[in-house]
Design an enzyme around this catalytic site. Sequence first.
Site, PDB file in Angstrom:
ATOM      1  N   TRP A 183       0.835  -1.200   0.000  1.00  0.00           N
ATOM      2  CA  TRP A 183       0.000   0.000   0.000  1.00  0.00           C
ATOM      3  C   TRP A 183       0.881   1.266   0.000  1.00  0.00           C
ATOM      4  O   TRP A 183       1.833   1.360   0.786  1.00  0.00           O
ATOM      5  CB  TRP A 183      -0.930   0.003   1.230  1.00  0.00           C
ATOM      6  CG  TRP A 183      -1.772   1.230   1.261  1.00  0.00           C
ATOM      7  CD1 TRP A 183      -2.966   1.426   0.635  1.00  0.00           C
ATOM      8  CD2 TRP A 183      -1.445   2.470   1.908  1.00  0.00           C
ATOM      9  NE1 TRP A 183      -3.407   2.700   0.853  1.00  0.00           N
ATOM     10  CE2 TRP A 183      -2.489   3.367   1.629  1.00  0.00           C
ATOM     11  CE3 TRP A 183      -0.369   2.893   2.684  1.00  0.00           C
ATOM     12  CZ2 TRP A 183      -2.506   4.672   2.107  1.00  0.00           C
ATOM     13  CZ3 TRP A 183      -0.376   4.210   3.160  1.00  0.00           C
ATOM     14  CH2 TRP A 183      -1.449   5.079   2.877  1.00  0.00           C
ATOM     15  N   ASP A 350     -15.962  11.181  -2.965  1.00  0.00           N
ATOM     16  CA  ASP A 350     -15.361   9.921  -2.504  1.00  0.00           C
ATOM     17  C   ASP A 350     -16.181   9.315  -1.359  1.00  0.00           C
ATOM     18  O   ASP A 350     -17.340   9.665  -1.133  1.00  0.00           O
ATOM     19  CB  ASP A 350     -13.887  10.174  -2.116  1.00  0.00           C
ATOM     20  CG  ASP A 350     -13.001   8.987  -2.419  1.00  0.00           C
ATOM     21  OD1 ASP A 350     -13.069   8.006  -1.671  1.00  0.00           O
ATOM     22  OD2 ASP A 350     -12.254   9.030  -3.414  1.00  0.00           O
ATOM     23  N   ASP A 351     -15.559   8.427  -0.651  1.00  0.00           N
ATOM     24  CA  ASP A 351     -16.140   7.655   0.447  1.00  0.00           C
ATOM     25  C   ASP A 351     -16.808   8.558   1.492  1.00  0.00           C
ATOM     26  O   ASP A 351     -16.365   9.686   1.723  1.00  0.00           O
ATOM     27  CB  ASP A 351     -14.967   6.895   1.106  1.00  0.00           C
ATOM     28  CG  ASP A 351     -15.426   5.760   1.986  1.00  0.00           C
ATOM     29  OD1 ASP A 351     -16.633   5.628   2.206  1.00  0.00           O
ATOM     30  OD2 ASP A 351     -14.548   5.007   2.445  1.00  0.00           O
ATOM     31  N   ARG A 430      -9.320  -3.601   7.294  1.00  0.00           N
ATOM     32  CA  ARG A 430      -9.935  -2.266   7.234  1.00  0.00           C
ATOM     33  C   ARG A 430     -11.384  -2.332   7.727  1.00  0.00           C
ATOM     34  O   ARG A 430     -12.276  -1.730   7.137  1.00  0.00           O
ATOM     35  CB  ARG A 430      -9.860  -1.694   5.820  1.00  0.00           C
ATOM     36  CG  ARG A 430      -9.856  -0.166   5.812  1.00  0.00           C
ATOM     37  CD  ARG A 430     -10.187   0.437   4.472  1.00  0.00           C
ATOM     38  NE  ARG A 430      -9.982   1.871   4.494  1.00  0.00           N
ATOM     39  CZ  ARG A 430     -10.636   2.739   3.745  1.00  0.00           C
ATOM     40  NH1 ARG A 430     -11.518   2.330   2.882  1.00  0.00           N
ATOM     41  NH2 ARG A 430     -10.392   4.020   3.828  1.00  0.00           N
ATOM     42  N   LYS A 464     -16.010   5.811  -9.329  1.00  0.00           N
ATOM     43  CA  LYS A 464     -14.739   5.274  -8.821  1.00  0.00           C
ATOM     44  C   LYS A 464     -15.092   3.995  -8.083  1.00  0.00           C
ATOM     45  O   LYS A 464     -15.800   4.036  -7.060  1.00  0.00           O
ATOM     46  CB  LYS A 464     -14.074   6.294  -7.893  1.00  0.00           C
ATOM     47  CG  LYS A 464     -12.798   5.773  -7.216  1.00  0.00           C
ATOM     48  CD  LYS A 464     -12.176   6.878  -6.355  1.00  0.00           C
ATOM     49  CE  LYS A 464     -10.943   6.421  -5.608  1.00  0.00           C
ATOM     50  NZ  LYS A 464     -10.371   7.486  -4.758  1.00  0.00           N
ATOM     51  N   TRP A 465     -14.629   2.870  -8.591  1.00  0.00           N
ATOM     52  CA  TRP A 465     -14.996   1.535  -8.050  1.00  0.00           C
ATOM     53  C   TRP A 465     -13.828   1.040  -7.209  1.00  0.00           C
ATOM     54  O   TRP A 465     -12.803   0.640  -7.732  1.00  0.00           O
ATOM     55  CB  TRP A 465     -15.258   0.600  -9.227  1.00  0.00           C
ATOM     56  CG  TRP A 465     -15.696  -0.791  -8.896  1.00  0.00           C
ATOM     57  CD1 TRP A 465     -15.112  -1.650  -8.023  1.00  0.00           C
ATOM     58  CD2 TRP A 465     -16.806  -1.492  -9.459  1.00  0.00           C
ATOM     59  NE1 TRP A 465     -15.791  -2.850  -8.010  1.00  0.00           N
ATOM     60  CE2 TRP A 465     -16.832  -2.782  -8.888  1.00  0.00           C
ATOM     61  CE3 TRP A 465     -17.780  -1.167 -10.402  1.00  0.00           C
ATOM     62  CZ2 TRP A 465     -17.776  -3.734  -9.236  1.00  0.00           C
ATOM     63  CZ3 TRP A 465     -18.722  -2.118 -10.751  1.00  0.00           C
ATOM     64  CH2 TRP A 465     -18.723  -3.379 -10.157  1.00  0.00           C
ATOM     65  N   ASP A 466     -14.025   1.083  -5.900  1.00  0.00           N
ATOM     66  CA  ASP A 466     -12.931   0.755  -4.979  1.00  0.00           C
ATOM     67  C   ASP A 466     -13.054  -0.676  -4.479  1.00  0.00           C
ATOM     68  O   ASP A 466     -14.113  -1.319  -4.629  1.00  0.00           O
ATOM     69  CB  ASP A 466     -12.986   1.744  -3.798  1.00  0.00           C
ATOM     70  CG  ASP A 466     -11.635   2.000  -3.169  1.00  0.00           C
ATOM     71  OD1 ASP A 466     -10.708   1.216  -3.412  1.00  0.00           O
ATOM     72  OD2 ASP A 466     -11.509   2.988  -2.406  1.00  0.00           O
ATOM     73  N   ASN A 468     -11.161  -2.629  -1.117  1.00  0.00           N
ATOM     74  CA  ASN A 468     -10.117  -2.363  -0.133  1.00  0.00           C
ATOM     75  C   ASN A 468      -9.672  -3.524   0.740  1.00  0.00           C
ATOM     76  O   ASN A 468      -9.113  -3.290   1.812  1.00  0.00           O
ATOM     77  CB  ASN A 468     -10.555  -1.196   0.760  1.00  0.00           C
ATOM     78  CG  ASN A 468     -10.294   0.132   0.081  1.00  0.00           C
ATOM     79  OD1 ASN A 468      -9.156   0.470  -0.213  1.00  0.00           O
ATOM     80  ND2 ASN A 468     -11.342   0.869  -0.211  1.00  0.00           N
ATOM     81  N   CYS A 514     -10.086   1.177  -8.646  1.00  0.00           N
ATOM     82  CA  CYS A 514      -9.210   1.530  -7.538  1.00  0.00           C
ATOM     83  C   CYS A 514      -9.230   0.361  -6.577  1.00  0.00           C
ATOM     84  O   CYS A 514     -10.244  -0.320  -6.435  1.00  0.00           O
ATOM     85  CB  CYS A 514      -9.763   2.789  -6.870  1.00  0.00           C
ATOM     86  SG  CYS A 514      -8.947   3.204  -5.325  1.00  0.00           S
ATOM     87  N   ASP A 536      -2.488   5.398  -3.294  1.00  0.00           N
ATOM     88  CA  ASP A 536      -2.963   6.438  -2.380  1.00  0.00           C
ATOM     89  C   ASP A 536      -1.838   7.399  -2.025  1.00  0.00           C
ATOM     90  O   ASP A 536      -2.071   8.409  -1.359  1.00  0.00           O
ATOM     91  CB  ASP A 536      -3.517   5.804  -1.099  1.00  0.00           C
ATOM     92  CG  ASP A 536      -4.921   5.283  -1.313  1.00  0.00           C
ATOM     93  OD1 ASP A 536      -5.514   5.591  -2.363  1.00  0.00           O
ATOM     94  OD2 ASP A 536      -5.430   4.564  -0.437  1.00  0.00           O
TER      95      ASP A 536
HETATM   96  C1  DGJ Z   1      -8.954   3.787  -0.898  1.00  0.00           C
HETATM   97  C2  DGJ Z   1      -8.712   4.627  -2.113  1.00  0.00           C
HETATM   98  O1  DGJ Z   1      -7.496   4.299  -2.694  1.00  0.00           O
HETATM   99  C3  DGJ Z   1      -8.784   6.104  -1.735  1.00  0.00           C
HETATM  100  O2  DGJ Z   1      -8.510   6.901  -2.857  1.00  0.00           O
HETATM  101  C4  DGJ Z   1     -10.135   6.389  -1.178  1.00  0.00           C
HETATM  102  O3  DGJ Z   1     -11.102   6.248  -2.171  1.00  0.00           O
HETATM  103  C5  DGJ Z   1     -10.422   5.482   0.000  1.00  0.00           C
HETATM  104  N1  DGJ Z   1     -10.255   4.115  -0.347  1.00  0.00           N
HETATM  105  C6  DGJ Z   1     -11.812   5.694   0.507  1.00  0.00           C
HETATM  106  O4  DGJ Z   1     -12.122   4.831   1.519  1.00  0.00           O
END
Ligand code: DGJ
Length: 729
Positions: A183, A350-351, A430, A464-466, A468, A514, A536
């Site tokens: 990361w 964003d989020d 997370r 933006k499709w995240d 994590n 993403c 990030d």
């Molecule tokens: C991880 C992404 O890489 C960030 O740009 C952002 O969108 C966060 N998630 C939001 O939780």
Amino acid sequence: MMQHSSKIFSLLFFAIILSWGIPSRAQITIKIDTKNISLIFFAEQDGKLQQGYFGKKLSDRDVTNIRLTGYDAFPSFGTTYINEAALRVVHGDGNTSTELVYQEHHSDTLTDGTVQTEIRLKDMVYPFFISLFFKVYPEDDMLRQWTEISHSEKESVILYDYASSHLFFNESAYFLTQFYGSWGDEMNMTEVRLTRGQKVLDSKLGVRVNEHAHASFFLSLNHPAMETTGEVVGGTFAWPGNWKLLFDVDEKEHLHVITGINSYAGQLTLKKNSVITTPALLFTWSDQGTGQISRNFHRWARKYGIYRGDRDRYTLLNNWEATYFDFNQEILTGIIRDASEMGFELFLLDDGWFGDKYPRNSDNAGLGDWMVNPRKLPDGLGYLVREAEKNGIKFGIWLEPEMVNPESELYKKHPDWVIGQPNRPIHLKRNQLNLDLSNPKVQEHVFNVIDKTMSENPGIAYIKWDCNRFVTNGGSYYLKPEYQSHLWTEYVYGLYDVLEKVREKYPEVSMMVCSGGGGRIDYGTMPYFDEFWISDNTDALSRIFIQWGTTQFYPAMALASHVSVVPNHTTGRITPLKFRFDVAMSAKLGMDLQPADMTENEKAFSKNAIREYDKIRKIVQFGDLYRLLSPYTSERTSMMYVSEDRSEAVVFSYLLEKNIQGNTQSLVLNGLDPDAMYQLTEINKDPKTYSWFTPLEGKVFSGDFLMKYGLRFTMYNQFDSKIILLKAQ
Ligand code: DGJ
């Protein structure tokens, strides 16, 4: 005595024949060509398929002179001679070996100019089949290889290894460049010389599979990889699931490269008359170093590899680093106004905009509950879409539809929709869990999340499709116990199904992939997405390295690069605003900060920079990349883009360390028309400081001169940066 020595002689002769592999006359030749590359197979009389050649294009006339290697083109476990099998199967009756023989092959030219060849192999005895597929993009020198496996045995067959490709090399030395990170530190590059034995690059993370390693490689033949010279193969595996690249140097110093889905804990049961199609390895070859490999990939990607690669991308402002979760309608409306005022084309929310019973005010709750948080956004998303429209810009939205927080209405209602195992504690990353996309109900739910958000808020132009987290506790409450090992592949098929449906219904929406940064960058995913978020870490110095690595395989048009505040939130580093812009402008420009916190000077500089980007964005996004000085080896780094017709070019140069005497390294340009005369103009100047480029401003030089003598100007200060536009007169 006489008799004895002739026996020795004939033994020796036999040994030489074995070790040199002098061919029995090949029966069938299969020649797969692009503009500059040939890949040649032979099917011998005994039915064995062998790879005869891979490299610079050969004339048909010379093919009969190729010596056979004796190695199977697609080695299978059983009687195979080499160390590692591309295919390992247990047949319905329990036989653990497979003996493949050639059956037939055919090549078809498709309507888009590509040529697809299928080589069909069958087990000597069992009704078990494997087809090797090769699709070539002749003009771009790109090849795509995958396999299709099927059978009509009475009982199911279990596939333990089911690679997509096997390539064979016979050179004096092999140098492997791998791409790795974690990361905030993605796409580092390092090169190792391959020695006897195996080197494996892989991911077993299930989802977000590129968090620690990328499924891309350079294989330089005979000497370490160079930018503009030498024979190199570049490959990348097109699959967002578990992957494996295996490099095996055998006892004769031959190299076998096997690529495919990582079958670790992922054996597949194949029922009678069913078919498995593996994902593909994309690869190319060059005798002009890694630079040509990158250009082949980029040109190909713009035509075939990324969604709408022929279209300009939006410049955008994202509120993630501006506000994180801490915003309301008023704050966002202000940012939208400022984004428009500065000249951006889109605002990306964003989020943190969703969750009612479990509001998403940090990463520990609300994920999965895709209704607007009425306390933050009392007038809903529609209001913000309209605000953006009023200000003449587009609106985009963040979603992470594959994930859920246990603290959410969704999880409380459907605890069996997540990936996990019975009798094991929940394992969070997370604070969240993966939804189980092998389950059709979950697939439907994920599609509906997107569909509902889009249809209830017409005007959303961008998603933006995240994604994590990766998978731990890899079990499915949906799959039957005997199919648990299918989760890894079924997840990806489920994801693809959802993406297909999204693209069918929303073809005009731009999408960014993403995954906590660059955890999901591959050419299996990119055909659905216009662009990706690689890290990030928005620190401009870190970005020089991250983008250097990324653009080895992925084009700048898809690489979102954002200007953010200093000290940088990830590294704490302070760099000049011009440097931050100059780095972001070498890819797809965006911004991730609160404009209200900028000084008037900073705002004015930014506004001008965005205008300046307009002068070069077409060259950056659609041009050919030439790397001039690497940040890995030089305190001054530089690269350039040249428009396809060579009438325009843009050169970027950054100084990474202070040089008291001044760095005078010459930038020897590349890719220009030697006969054209180019006028030089500096772009995105800082009006407050003297530019050491000034003596060259407006001057005209021939392409030939610039590619021999180069562009020479001094740079002194750490984080000094220059962007030079070249226009043919
Ligand atoms: C991880 C992404 O890489 C960030 O740009 C952002 O969108 C966060 N998630 C939001 O939780």
